[in-house]
Structure formats: structure tokens, C-alpha cells
Write a protein that holds these residues in place. Sequence first.
Motif, PDB file in Angstrom:
ATOM      1  N   THR B  42       0.839  -1.201   0.000  1.00  7.38           N
ATOM      2  CA  THR B  42       0.000   0.000   0.000  1.00  7.38           C
ATOM      3  C   THR B  42       0.872   1.247   0.000  1.00  7.38           C
ATOM      4  O   THR B  42       1.953   1.252   0.566  1.00  7.38           O
ATOM      5  CB  THR B  42      -0.913   0.075   1.237  1.00  7.38           C
ATOM      6  OG1 THR B  42      -0.094   0.199   2.411  1.00  7.38           O
ATOM      7  CG2 THR B  42      -1.806  -1.148   1.358  1.00  7.38           C
ATOM      8  N   ALA B  45      -3.300   4.528   2.958  1.00  8.21           N
ATOM      9  CA  ALA B  45      -4.131   3.560   3.690  1.00  8.21           C
ATOM     10  C   ALA B  45      -5.377   3.285   2.861  1.00  8.21           C
ATOM     11  O   ALA B  45      -5.821   4.134   2.083  1.00  8.21           O
ATOM     12  CB  ALA B  45      -4.516   4.129   5.047  1.00  8.21           C
ATOM     13  N   GLU B  46      -5.958   2.108   3.018  1.00 12.69           N
ATOM     14  CA  GLU B  46      -7.143   1.784   2.234  1.00 12.69           C
ATOM     15  C   GLU B  46      -8.152   0.960   3.017  1.00 12.69           C
ATOM     16  O   GLU B  46      -7.803   0.234   3.946  1.00 12.69           O
ATOM     17  CB  GLU B  46      -6.760   1.086   0.928  1.00 12.69           C
ATOM     18  CG  GLU B  46      -5.892  -0.126   1.080  1.00 12.69           C
ATOM     19  CD  GLU B  46      -5.309  -0.599  -0.246  1.00 12.69           C
ATOM     20  OE1 GLU B  46      -4.580   0.162  -0.909  1.00 12.69           O
ATOM     21  OE2 GLU B  46      -5.587  -1.748  -0.624  1.00 12.69           O
ATOM     22  N   ARG B  47      -9.420   1.132   2.649  1.00 17.60           N
ATOM     23  CA  ARG B  47     -10.501   0.356   3.243  1.00 17.60           C
ATOM     24  C   ARG B  47     -11.080  -0.544   2.161  1.00 17.60           C
ATOM     25  O   ARG B  47     -11.567  -0.073   1.134  1.00 17.60           O
ATOM     26  CB  ARG B  47     -11.603   1.259   3.794  1.00 17.60           C
ATOM     27  CG  ARG B  47     -12.744   0.476   4.480  1.00 17.60           C
ATOM     28  CD  ARG B  47     -13.916   1.376   4.846  1.00 17.60           C
ATOM     29  NE  ARG B  47     -13.486   2.441   5.718  1.00 17.60           N
ATOM     30  CZ  ARG B  47     -13.633   3.749   5.454  1.00 17.60           C
ATOM     31  NH1 ARG B  47     -14.215   4.144   4.338  1.00 17.60           N
ATOM     32  NH2 ARG B  47     -13.222   4.640   6.311  1.00 17.60           N
ATOM     33  N   THR B  49     -13.753  -3.543   0.982  1.00 15.90           N
ATOM     34  CA  THR B  49     -15.031  -4.192   1.275  1.00 15.90           C
ATOM     35  C   THR B  49     -15.239  -5.310   0.258  1.00 15.90           C
ATOM     36  O   THR B  49     -15.117  -5.080  -0.945  1.00 15.90           O
ATOM     37  CB  THR B  49     -16.198  -3.182   1.158  1.00 15.90           C
ATOM     38  OG1 THR B  49     -15.972  -2.101   2.050  1.00 15.90           O
ATOM     39  CG2 THR B  49     -17.526  -3.842   1.484  1.00 15.90           C
ATOM     40  N   TYR B  68     -12.846 -12.958   5.108  1.00 13.80           N
ATOM     41  CA  TYR B  68     -13.789 -11.852   4.952  1.00 13.80           C
ATOM     42  C   TYR B  68     -14.854 -12.236   3.933  1.00 13.80           C
ATOM     43  O   TYR B  68     -14.578 -12.266   2.730  1.00 13.80           O
ATOM     44  CB  TYR B  68     -13.059 -10.578   4.518  1.00 13.80           C
ATOM     45  CG  TYR B  68     -12.123 -10.060   5.582  1.00 13.80           C
ATOM     46  CD1 TYR B  68     -12.600  -9.261   6.616  1.00 13.80           C
ATOM     47  CD2 TYR B  68     -10.780 -10.402   5.582  1.00 13.80           C
ATOM     48  CE1 TYR B  68     -11.750  -8.801   7.610  1.00 13.80           C
ATOM     49  CE2 TYR B  68      -9.914  -9.953   6.574  1.00 13.80           C
ATOM     50  CZ  TYR B  68     -10.412  -9.151   7.588  1.00 13.80           C
ATOM     51  OH  TYR B  68      -9.569  -8.717   8.571  1.00 13.80           O
ATOM     52  N   THR B  73     -15.624  -5.728   5.761  1.00 19.07           N
ATOM     53  CA  THR B  73     -14.708  -4.624   5.479  1.00 19.07           C
ATOM     54  C   THR B  73     -13.444  -4.771   6.317  1.00 19.07           C
ATOM     55  O   THR B  73     -13.504  -5.227   7.453  1.00 19.07           O
ATOM     56  CB  THR B  73     -15.415  -3.292   5.843  1.00 19.07           C
ATOM     57  OG1 THR B  73     -16.417  -3.030   4.858  1.00 19.07           O
ATOM     58  CG2 THR B  73     -14.458  -2.128   5.861  1.00 19.07           C
ATOM     59  N   PHE B  74     -12.308  -4.411   5.753  1.00 22.96           N
ATOM     60  CA  PHE B  74     -11.080  -4.345   6.544  1.00 22.96           C
ATOM     61  C   PHE B  74     -10.234  -3.186   6.060  1.00 22.96           C
ATOM     62  O   PHE B  74     -10.385  -2.724   4.937  1.00 22.96           O
ATOM     63  CB  PHE B  74     -10.294  -5.666   6.492  1.00 22.96           C
ATOM     64  CG  PHE B  74      -9.887  -6.121   5.111  1.00 22.96           C
ATOM     65  CD1 PHE B  74     -10.740  -6.878   4.330  1.00 22.96           C
ATOM     66  CD2 PHE B  74      -8.628  -5.795   4.594  1.00 22.96           C
ATOM     67  CE1 PHE B  74     -10.366  -7.302   3.057  1.00 22.96           C
ATOM     68  CE2 PHE B  74      -8.235  -6.220   3.330  1.00 22.96           C
ATOM     69  CZ  PHE B  74      -9.116  -6.976   2.563  1.00 22.96           C
ATOM     70  N   GLU B  75      -9.387  -2.675   6.961  1.00 23.46           N
ATOM     71  CA  GLU B  75      -8.534  -1.551   6.596  1.00 23.46           C
ATOM     72  C   GLU B  75      -7.072  -1.970   6.627  1.00 23.46           C
ATOM     73  O   GLU B  75      -6.677  -2.817   7.414  1.00 23.46           O
ATOM     74  CB  GLU B  75      -8.776  -0.371   7.551  1.00 23.46           C
ATOM     75  CG  GLU B  75     -10.185   0.177   7.405  1.00 23.46           C
ATOM     76  CD  GLU B  75     -10.392   1.531   8.092  1.00 23.46           C
ATOM     77  OE1 GLU B  75      -9.419   2.085   8.640  1.00 23.46           O
ATOM     78  OE2 GLU B  75     -11.538   2.016   8.062  1.00 23.46           O
ATOM     79  N   TYR B  92     -14.350  -6.773  -5.020  1.00 23.59           N
ATOM     80  CA  TYR B  92     -14.120  -5.888  -3.878  1.00 23.59           C
ATOM     81  C   TYR B  92     -14.274  -4.427  -4.282  1.00 23.59           C
ATOM     82  O   TYR B  92     -14.155  -4.072  -5.455  1.00 23.59           O
ATOM     83  CB  TYR B  92     -12.697  -6.108  -3.310  1.00 23.59           C
ATOM     84  CG  TYR B  92     -11.620  -5.722  -4.287  1.00 23.59           C
ATOM     85  CD1 TYR B  92     -11.128  -6.638  -5.209  1.00 23.59           C
ATOM     86  CD2 TYR B  92     -11.127  -4.415  -4.321  1.00 23.59           C
ATOM     87  CE1 TYR B  92     -10.159  -6.272  -6.135  1.00 23.59           C
ATOM     88  CE2 TYR B  92     -10.157  -4.040  -5.253  1.00 23.59           C
ATOM     89  CZ  TYR B  92      -9.684  -4.978  -6.147  1.00 23.59           C
ATOM     90  OH  TYR B  92      -8.742  -4.617  -7.071  1.00 23.59           O
ATOM     91  N   CYS B  94     -12.397  -0.874  -3.063  1.00 23.28           N
ATOM     92  CA  CYS B  94     -11.247  -0.357  -2.302  1.00 23.28           C
ATOM     93  C   CYS B  94     -11.329   1.160  -2.289  1.00 23.28           C
ATOM     94  O   CYS B  94     -11.336   1.788  -3.351  1.00 23.28           O
ATOM     95  CB  CYS B  94      -9.950  -0.806  -2.976  1.00 23.28           C
ATOM     96  SG  CYS B  94      -8.474  -0.102  -2.212  1.00 23.28           S
ATOM     97  N   LEU B  97      -7.899   6.026   1.789  1.00 19.80           N
ATOM     98  CA  LEU B  97      -8.248   6.870   2.939  1.00 19.80           C
ATOM     99  C   LEU B  97      -7.338   8.092   3.033  1.00 19.80           C
ATOM    100  O   LEU B  97      -6.336   8.182   2.373  1.00 19.80           O
ATOM    101  CB  LEU B  97      -8.177   6.043   4.217  1.00 19.80           C
ATOM    102  CG  LEU B  97      -9.068   4.800   4.189  1.00 19.80           C
ATOM    103  CD1 LEU B  97      -8.866   3.981   5.455  1.00 19.80           C
ATOM    104  CD2 LEU B  97     -10.547   5.192   4.078  1.00 19.80           C
TER     105      LEU B  97
END
Lengths: 97, 97
Positions: B42, B45-47, B49, B68, B73-75, B92, B94, B97
Motif C-alpha cells: 500500500t 491507507a485503504e478500506r 469491502t 472476509y 470490510t477491513f482496513e 471488492y 477499495c 483513505l
Amino acid sequence: MGPRMLKHNTYFEGGVQSVGFERNGSRATVGVVDTGEYRFGTDAAERMTVVSGELWVRYGDDADWVRYPSGATFEVAAKSHFHVRASSPAAYLCVFL
Amino acid sequence: MGPRMLKHNTYFEGGVQSVGFERNGSRATVGVVDTGEYRFGTDAAERMTVVSGELWVRYGDDADWVRYPSGATFEVAAKSHFHVRASSPAAYLCVFL
């Protein structure tokens, strides 16, 4: 592993783009509708889910526009067409039924 | 309308593909992870789902895999990496953030 099964699709000069995949014999795409208005024809029936942003949809040329926010789902009959409008880019999941 | 802002991304010889977009100054992608295991680095930062199917993720080279399912969702922290595994194609969203 076999050959890659993902397929990039592009429509309306890049205004709508998706990645197609298949799982358990079922076909689907995830994609993005850029700002604008588009008319889609269907072959198979499909279930659309808005994943990010919002889409406005109408099912006939003179029908009212219906708003689908993120999380909303709608189905479109086989061998039909519908209009999609986005006022900012919106992502969707499309599952072929 | 301005120039098209959607961008097709392809990684790992087509094993992961996405369509990137921007809305309200926020960058995001929707894409598909084909069957297999992949290591991502990365920048921001990213979220993430999961939109369809399921992904297994581990955050370090020796960490446990975490499952998942669709809707989860995960970050992931900026300037880090993570491993993703799919036993069948999974879609997904993405958001950076």
C-alpha cells in the motif's frame, strides 16, 4: 491454475467500464458508471447492486427516473433495455440471472 | 463533460483487475481477485469491502489468515503490505483513505 478468467469490458468510449468474472457457473461484473447518461440493452436478465455512489435508472424511454443509493438492488428483464444516469462516478455489481 | 476519469488497472498478469474512479476528491477502485494468492503493497491507507465471494487476508508474512465474506470490510495501513487469497473469483471495493 488455469488461464485467467477475468475480462475487462469498456462501453460508451470508456464511460462505463467493468471487470467480468465467473463463480460457480454464474457470470457477474463489477464496474463503474462515469458521470453521464447511458442506455443499456440486456441479453440475459440481470441483478444490479449499487456498491458506491448512486445511480438513477428508468426502465422505459418515457418512464420516471428512480434513484438507487449505495446498497440498493434492482433487476432488469432479459431482452430489454434501461437507462442509467450518474451525476458522479458510481460503482456497481451486476449478476447475470 | 470532461475527459473520462475511469482507469483500468491490471496486476499479477491479469489475476487482479480493477476500475479506478474518483468522487468528491476521494479515490476508489472496484475490482476482482481471481483464484490465487497475491501480495499487495500500500501507498495510502485503504478500506477494502468484499462485494461478492470471499477473501482471505493476512497482514504479515507469518500472520494467520482471516476470512472476509461478502459485505465484510477491513482496513490496511499506509506503506504496508498484506496478502490476499481467493479460492474462487471475488469482487471488492477499495477506498483510499
